[in-house]
Design an enzyme around this catalytic site. Structure first.
Site, PDB file in Angstrom:
ATOM      1  N   SER A  68       0.841  -1.195   0.000  1.00  0.00           N
ATOM      2  CA  SER A  68       0.000   0.000   0.000  1.00  0.00           C
ATOM      3  C   SER A  68       0.874   1.242   0.000  1.00  0.00           C
ATOM      4  O   SER A  68       1.987   1.231   0.539  1.00  0.00           O
ATOM      5  CB  SER A  68      -0.919   0.003   1.229  1.00  0.00           C
ATOM      6  OG  SER A  68      -1.840   1.077   1.171  1.00  0.00           O
ATOM      7  N   ASP A  69       0.371   2.293  -0.605  1.00  0.00           N
ATOM      8  CA  ASP A  69       1.086   3.564  -0.588  1.00  0.00           C
ATOM      9  C   ASP A  69       0.070   4.697  -0.588  1.00  0.00           C
ATOM     10  O   ASP A  69      -1.034   4.556  -1.126  1.00  0.00           O
ATOM     11  CB  ASP A  69       2.022   3.692  -1.788  1.00  0.00           C
ATOM     12  CG  ASP A  69       3.075   4.764  -1.551  1.00  0.00           C
ATOM     13  OD1 ASP A  69       4.018   4.503  -0.780  1.00  0.00           O
ATOM     14  OD2 ASP A  69       2.945   5.872  -2.105  1.00  0.00           O
TER      15      ASP A  69
END
Length: 198
Positions: A68-69
């Site tokens: 995730s970012d």
């Protein structure tokens, strides 16, 4: 099948525990460098996918890996982690009394021990409206130490939450991991029997 979170973020780790699935964490090694013509959505999606893939490629056995970012965009400009007090203060003044976008991408890849055989990714955009901030409030917030490792210099789940007047979208995505979308992606793999639900 083993579940891994490709992250060094304690916030993402805490959020993933809310889904009540056993998982391990490994720190991804990804160069966070935006391409010259890469828009914010493509950039954050690429980083989430690269994080998951780099951790997957270290594994000797089949697994699912979540990457995730999160980034913050204001009037087309990506706001990074503050490099200095001056940089932080400038970003806070930009956000003061305005609405910005928080983009979070979450990617789940399936690794068979040799290669990625499946991948599903979701991009979540949340509108966040800030209150008007005084210079005194900006300075006091910097002094807490909280802004130093945060995109755009604030954390909604900490002291920075008091500046947020309204959000439209996913609170958990702003913190760093959209729980609804993560759950839906994992369920897609569960339907094919790919998640260990111990």
């Amino acid at each position: 099948m083993r579940l891994l979170l490709a992250s060094s973020s304690p916030r993402r780790r805490e959020l993933l525990t809310l889904l009540h699935r056993p998982f391990d964490c490994e720190v991804p090694e990804v160069e966070e460098l935006r391409g010259a013509n890469e828009n914010a959505g493509d950039y954050v999606t690429r980083l989430a996918e690269e994080k998951a893939q780099t951790v997957a490629q270290r594994q000797q056995t089949p697994c699912l890996v979540i990457g995730s970012d999160t980034l913050i965009s204001f009037k087309g400009q990506v706001l990074e982690k503050p490099e200095s007090y001056e940089h932080f203060s400038q970003m806070m003044k930009q956000l003061s009394g305005q609405t910005h976008q928080v983009l979070t991408s979450v990617s789940v890849c399936q690794w068979n021990g040799h290669k990625v055989v499946a991948r599903e990714t979701a991009l979540v955009t949340t509108q966040v409206e800030f209150a008007a901030l005084s210079q005194g409030e900006i300075d006091a917030y910097w002094a807490t130490g909280e802004p130093h490792d945060k995109a755009a210099g604030y954390g909604i789940q900490g002291y920075g939450g008091k500046f947020v007047k309204r959000i439209e979208g996913s609170y958990f995505a702003v913190v760093g991991l959209p729980l609804y979308e993560t759950e839906q992606l994992l369920r897609m793999f569960e339907m094919t029997g790919e998640v260990d639900e111990r």
